[in-house]
Design an enzyme around this catalytic site. Structure first.
Site, PDB file in Angstrom:
ATOM      1  N   ASN A  49     -49.245  32.628  21.885  1.00 43.52           N
ATOM      2  CA  ASN A  49     -49.187  32.342  20.450  1.00 43.52           C
ATOM      3  C   ASN A  49     -49.306  33.615  19.621  1.00 43.52           C
ATOM      4  O   ASN A  49     -48.617  33.779  18.600  1.00 43.52           O
ATOM      5  CB  ASN A  49     -50.310  31.382  20.057  1.00 43.52           C
ATOM      6  CG  ASN A  49     -50.081  29.971  20.542  1.00 43.52           C
ATOM      7  OD1 ASN A  49     -48.991  29.622  20.996  1.00 43.52           O
ATOM      8  ND2 ASN A  49     -51.106  29.138  20.458  1.00 43.52           N
ATOM      9  N   HIS A 452     -32.366  19.973  13.113  1.00 41.26           N
ATOM     10  CA  HIS A 452     -33.623  19.743  13.830  1.00 41.26           C
ATOM     11  C   HIS A 452     -33.867  18.261  14.071  1.00 41.26           C
ATOM     12  O   HIS A 452     -34.834  17.880  14.735  1.00 41.26           O
ATOM     13  CB  HIS A 452     -34.777  20.350  13.008  1.00 41.26           C
ATOM     14  CG  HIS A 452     -36.070  20.462  13.727  1.00 41.26           C
ATOM     15  ND1 HIS A 452     -37.166  19.679  13.411  1.00 41.26           N
ATOM     16  CD2 HIS A 452     -36.462  21.253  14.746  1.00 41.26           C
ATOM     17  CE1 HIS A 452     -38.180  20.000  14.201  1.00 41.26           C
ATOM     18  NE2 HIS A 452     -37.786  20.946  15.024  1.00 41.26           N
ATOM     19  N   ARG A 581     -51.987  19.583  13.057  1.00 38.71           N
ATOM     20  CA  ARG A 581     -52.350  20.380  14.230  1.00 38.71           C
ATOM     21  C   ARG A 581     -52.441  21.862  13.917  1.00 38.71           C
ATOM     22  O   ARG A 581     -53.385  22.536  14.305  1.00 38.71           O
ATOM     23  CB  ARG A 581     -51.328  20.170  15.357  1.00 38.71           C
ATOM     24  CG  ARG A 581     -51.538  21.096  16.554  1.00 38.71           C
ATOM     25  CD  ARG A 581     -50.601  20.760  17.689  1.00 38.71           C
ATOM     26  NE  ARG A 581     -49.202  20.826  17.315  1.00 38.71           N
ATOM     27  CZ  ARG A 581     -48.465  21.935  17.343  1.00 38.71           C
ATOM     28  NH1 ARG A 581     -49.003  23.073  17.731  1.00 38.71           N
ATOM     29  NH2 ARG A 581     -47.185  21.911  16.997  1.00 38.71           N
TER      30      ARG A 581
END
Length: 703
Positions: A49, A452, A581
């Site tokens: 990340n 998307h 999240r």
């Protein structure tokens, strides 16, 4: 942990929020309630990340610095000010990663017999095996390069492992180089498990960097190595394509991909034992400053430790394996997939979908029915056309196999392939070419807008009529990610839904206008305004003393219009729970602004990926939507996305419970966002039973 002490803007910087998300991921590596090798995986995820943060997010801010009028959204910082704040937090996080590795995970793994052997602790037996391994397996593929006028500083790949070596003496040609660079091929493992003949431990590992460091003198015969230090450069991997100026986006993208690995340098990672003169030399070569330097106590790429759980073969240190629910005859009678008639002859999926919508909850439900849906469509003589969006599919995809077979069977097959799916561009180009070779109509969406949306449309002849069957989802058609991403997928033969999906595909392929969708909302046209309208309706209901409630779950919330509407609803008295999240730019709990808003983040075994939106609607008919879109500006205005209602009452209750309600009761995997942008982990109150939403779902679907 440093946090903001004053709130001078109603919005949290999105990159700062992203770093706070990674802090929560890293916290999992310290959590003693999680199996030990799973904790190591979380450390690796946090490292990956951080890599993406530098090569995408921070790289974009450095690009923005070229524009004196540029500001971050929605918090309105100058790029320079944002970089300064983010650099401090990033350094703190990286230091915490290595502290977690060296002071928590390595000692605890050693207690379990999983050992990382340091060079100064190698036995003679280990040294001998490692020396032979270097000579046979590493030295033949190494290309050390002395730095002199005829050997300038090499062009180094993004995130590749390299060593800077200081030397004394002369080489075979009498040259005194002083410095050399050793590039390590990516094909080499970064962690090596010692075999039984080399050690007395069953799970003893050495770092590739240690192996090379101890044998590097073999690469420079006749010279003396006085220093050897690992380093890694992270580069800008953003792709820059002017879609208005190119005739062939695939060719332009292929050309840009070839240079991605050599973008501008953003970060230098070096061993913390690297002397100042050497890391300053590297900083000068890459035109970097002090805030872009990261000195680390360990391997410069923690993500490569992800190989250890597989190599160690210690299932007792991993999560207990989970197998997704395979839909059975008993479940089919309650509305799931395979339905058997009285004579036991199986019906097709199309027969079942005709009877009622079918809802799948991944990864708790298997992804197999989606593949079977396409496979049956490919061979069904009554199927005339298949249309599908493809954002991420992975390699060796059964989805691609089914579309290829359908085209070869004479179906009219159209695939809308998004070539610009970040870090999947290469694979998507390969799959697009393969589909084209099979006779599939491949289009690349709309210039300036990533496609998307997650949609499949099957057009089937039934008697004298054509029926539309659709699959709509919140996640990608990717057989790997469906094993650990939480997502909902809906099969439906609802006429209005089918017509809406058909209109969107026509829009994507013919570029025609799509108006008057009956049940779906779509970005970049109606999704944002449709959500804001519903938020405002809840606010008005609250002002009138009617029940008002909003619960929304997503991966990210950053779009200012959505945030402002939520602030207004909070001030009107609407109770709002957001389950976000990752990035969240909304500040909850601020008096006079957002005191009725609570923001929860769930971090657990599976990656929370649903997008689910609930509105109370005081008319007695609450609304519930699933979507491919987060409430981010890019999703709402720069992408083609879909948002679809859950119309079946049973499915409504299932999505509400499994996608929203249980997460609000989570008191072990949940984190609460504070007004200053920090998060605190929830814990059971005195006398309260621990509750974990993901564990509850695993138990439910396993029973």
């Amino acid at each position: 942990m440093e946090t903001e002490t004053t709130i001078d803007t109603p919005y949290i910087n999105q990159e700062r929020s992203l770093l706070e998300f990674n802090r929560r991921v890293l916290a999992q590596a310290k959590n003693p309630d999680i199996p030990l090798l799973e904790r190591l995986k979380f450390l690796c995820i946090s490292s990956s990340n951080m890599d993406e943060f530098f090569e995408v997010r921070l790289a974009s801010l450095y690009e923005l610095c070229k524009d004196p009028s540029a500001r971050t959204q929605p918090d309105n910082l100058t790029p320079h000010d944002a970089i300064e704040v983010l650099s401090d937090v990033a350094h703190e996080l990286v230091d915490d990663q290595y502290h977690t590795l060296n002071n928590i995970l390595i000692p605890e793994l050693e207690k379990e017999g999983v050992r990382f052997l340091r060079r100064n602790h190698w036995t003679d037996q280990q040294k001998e095996w490692i020396r032979n391994y270097f000579i046979k397996s590493l030295q033949p593929v190494m290309s050390p390069m002395g730095l002199d006028p005829s050997h300038p500083f090499p062009r180094l790949l993004n995130k590749s492992l390299n060593f800077i070596v200081s030397l004394e003496g002369k080489d075979a040609f009498g040259r005194s180089n002083g410095l050399a660079i050793v590039q390590v091929p990516r094909s080499l493992p970064r962690i090596i498990k010692l075999p039984p003949e080399a050690t007395d431990g069953s799970n003893d590992f050495v770092f590739l960097s240690s192996v090379l460091h101890s044998n590097v003198s073999n690469l420079f015969p006749g010279m003396t190595v006085t220093g050897c230090h690992q380093f890694r450069i992270t580069r800008n991997t953003n792709l820059f394509i002017d879609e208005e100026e190119v005739d062939d986006i695939m060719s332009a993208l292929e050309g840009e991909l070839s240079s991605r690995q050599y973008g501008g340098a953003i970060r230098l990672e070096v061993s913390d034992k690297c002397p100042k003169n050497m890391y300053e030399y590297l900083m000068d070569r890459f035109n970097l400053n002090e805030e872009q330097l990261y000195q680390v106590n360990g391997p410069v790429n923690l993500h490569r430790l992800n190989a250890v759980p597989d190599l160690a073969k210690r299932p007792d240190l991993l999560f207990e394996p989970y197998s997704p629910r395979q839909l059975t005859v008993k479940e089919a009678k309650q509305g799931a997939f395979k339905l058997f008639t009285r004579n036991k002859a199986p019906q097709t999926l199309f027969d079942q979908i005709q009877q009622r919508d079918i809802l799948l909850h991944h990864p708790y439900d298997s992804f197999t029915p989606v593949i079977e849906f396409l496979q049956q469509a490919a061979k069904d003589p009554n199927v005339l056309a298949i249309r599908m969006t493809l954002y991420r599919t992975g390699e060796k995809s059964a989805i691609i196999d089914a579309l290829e077979k359908a085209a070869k069977n004479g179906k009219e097959v159209t695939a809308v392939v998004e070539l610009r799916a970040r870090f999947d561009e290469d694979n998507n180009i390969i799959q697009a070419n393969r589909l084209q070779d099979a006779g599939v109509n491949v289009v690349y969406g709309v210039v300036g807008y990533k496609t998307h949306a997650k949609m499949i449309l099957v057009v089937r002849r039934e008697g004298e009529h054509l029926r539309h069957y659709v699959h709509l989802g919140t996640g990608n058609y990717h057989h790997i990610t469906t094993r650990f991403y939480t997502d909902f997928g809906l099969f439906s033969a609802h006429p209005e839904m089918g017509r809406d999906v058909s209109k969107i595909f026509q829009q994507l392929t013919s570029l025609g206008d799509t108006k008057n969708l009956q049940v779906l909302l779509q970005s970049p046209f109606t999704l944002q305004s449709g959500m804001v309208e519903r938020i405002q309706r809840e606010a008005e209901n609250a002002r009138q003393g009617k029940p008002a409630r909003i619960i929304a779950k997503m991966n990210g919330l950053q779009e200012q219009g959505m945030i402002d509407a939520l602030y207004e609803a909070s001030q009107a008295g609407v109770e709002i729970d957001l389950i976000v999240r990752g990035i969240c730019s909304l500040r909850p709990g601020v008096p006079g602004l957002s005191e009725n808003v609570r923001v929860t983040s769930i971090i657990g075994r599976f990656l929370e990926h649903h997008r689910v939106y609930y509105f109370e609607n005081s008319q007695g008919e609450p609304e519930l939507f699933c979507s491919s879109a987060d409430w981010m500006r890019r999703n709402l205005f720069s992408r083609v996305e879909t948002c679809f209602p859950i119309l079946d009452k049973k499915h409504f209750q299932q999505v509400y419970t499994e996608g929203l309600a249980i997460y609000l009761n989570d008191n072990t995997g949940a984190w609460q966002l504070q007004a200053d942008g920090s998060y605190t982990q929830k814990a059971p109150a005195d006398g309260e039973e621990p509750f974990n939403a993901q564990r509850w779902l695993i138990e439910k679907y396993s029973s």
